[in-house]
Design an enzyme around this catalytic site. Sequence first.
Site, PDB file in Angstrom:
ATOM      1  N   LEU A 136      -9.085   0.456  -6.982  1.00  0.00           N
ATOM      2  CA  LEU A 136      -7.843   0.978  -6.696  1.00  0.00           C
ATOM      3  C   LEU A 136      -7.022   1.862  -7.357  1.00  0.00           C
ATOM      4  CD1 LEU A 136      -6.359  -2.545  -5.789  1.00  0.00           C
ATOM      5  CD2 LEU A 136      -7.320  -0.842  -3.996  1.00  0.00           C
ATOM      6  N   ASP A 137      -6.410   2.740  -7.070  1.00  0.00           N
ATOM      7  CA  ASP A 137      -5.851   3.744  -7.732  1.00  0.00           C
ATOM      8  C   ASP A 137      -4.901   3.036  -8.802  1.00  0.00           C
ATOM      9  OD1 ASP A 137      -6.484   5.712  -6.248  1.00  0.00           O
ATOM     10  OD2 ASP A 137      -5.018   5.922  -5.001  1.00  0.00           O
ATOM     11  N   LYS A 138      -4.459   3.490  -9.861  1.00  0.00           N
ATOM     12  CA  LYS A 138      -3.856   2.831 -10.816  1.00  0.00           C
ATOM     13  C   LYS A 138      -2.560   2.276 -10.472  1.00  0.00           C
ATOM     14  CE  LYS A 138      -1.934   3.501 -15.436  1.00  0.00           C
ATOM     15  NZ  LYS A 138      -1.776   4.565 -16.548  1.00  0.00           N
ATOM     16  N   THR A 185      -1.723   1.296  -7.333  1.00  0.00           N
ATOM     17  CA  THR A 185      -1.927   0.362  -6.299  1.00  0.00           C
ATOM     18  C   THR A 185      -2.172  -0.811  -6.869  1.00  0.00           C
ATOM     19  OG1 THR A 185      -2.623   2.244  -4.824  1.00  0.00           O
ATOM     20  CG2 THR A 185      -3.179   0.022  -4.268  1.00  0.00           C
TER      21      THR A 185
END
Length: 292
Positions: A134-136, A138
């Site tokens: 996941l993106d940082k 998210t």
Amino acid sequence: MKFEWKNQQDEPIKIRTFLGQHGVSRALIIVAKYHGGAILLDGRPAYTSALMTKGQVATLELPSEKSSEVVTRCDDPIDILYEDDDYLVLNKPAGVASVPAHHVERADSLVNRVKGYYERQQYENQVTHIATRLDKNTSGIVVFPKHHFAHSVLDKQLKEHRVQKDYIAVVEGRLDVKHGLIDAPIARDSESFVKRQVDPNGKPSQTEYWLEDNLSGASIVRIRLHTGRTHQIRVHFAYLHHPLVGDDMYGGPMWLNRQALHCSHIKFFSPFKQKFIQIDCTVPDDLAKIVN
């Protein structure tokens, strides 16, 4: 580690074909043959080209996986949603990266935290395999296979789009469509190393969504990915002119100090347990406040 399967087929079959039917890749066979493991037929070493008959047992032995010295240990806490011998599933908080970044002085990604956890638990396998990221900024579900074999079979399911991943997001504006499919190819933005954009020459990308509720100036959506491109959800909803709340990169209103995106559900098949594993993860407090 040892894995065994009994042949129930009437016709003779080569060991390598039989192992392949149980998710054993060529790479795993090479590890077993040449890097400290073994392939056995009824308990005795055997060539993978040998034939096995009904009732015989094939065994795959894999060596222990040693930790990489490149990855720094971190003892910060992890939020465990599910764990068995093969998979560790975590709830990633927003603000923590999935994998370590080279330019960060203190290594505090989820990978570093899992390494610390494995060492404290003294697990046989110490490699921190990560299958979903996941993106940082998210939050939500991230899956760590606990050995090479578990990673291989889950990676195959991901590539074949057989893993179900659902997200909850808050997007700007009022969505009137109850159910939709965004089918728009995504490519890297030529003016940015990080940013992505919808581009007819990009990779095929599909995002399905359901409207859960309308808020004042925003909408809650449940999202299911059918492909896994970088920033896919963020790019697709910005393309619809409904960027995610808190997503300054793609033009979202800054009502939150991170993008309003949370991985809330995952479902995948475990051949080791011979069942589907389903995990749900509740929306964190910062998103819940916006929803309320």
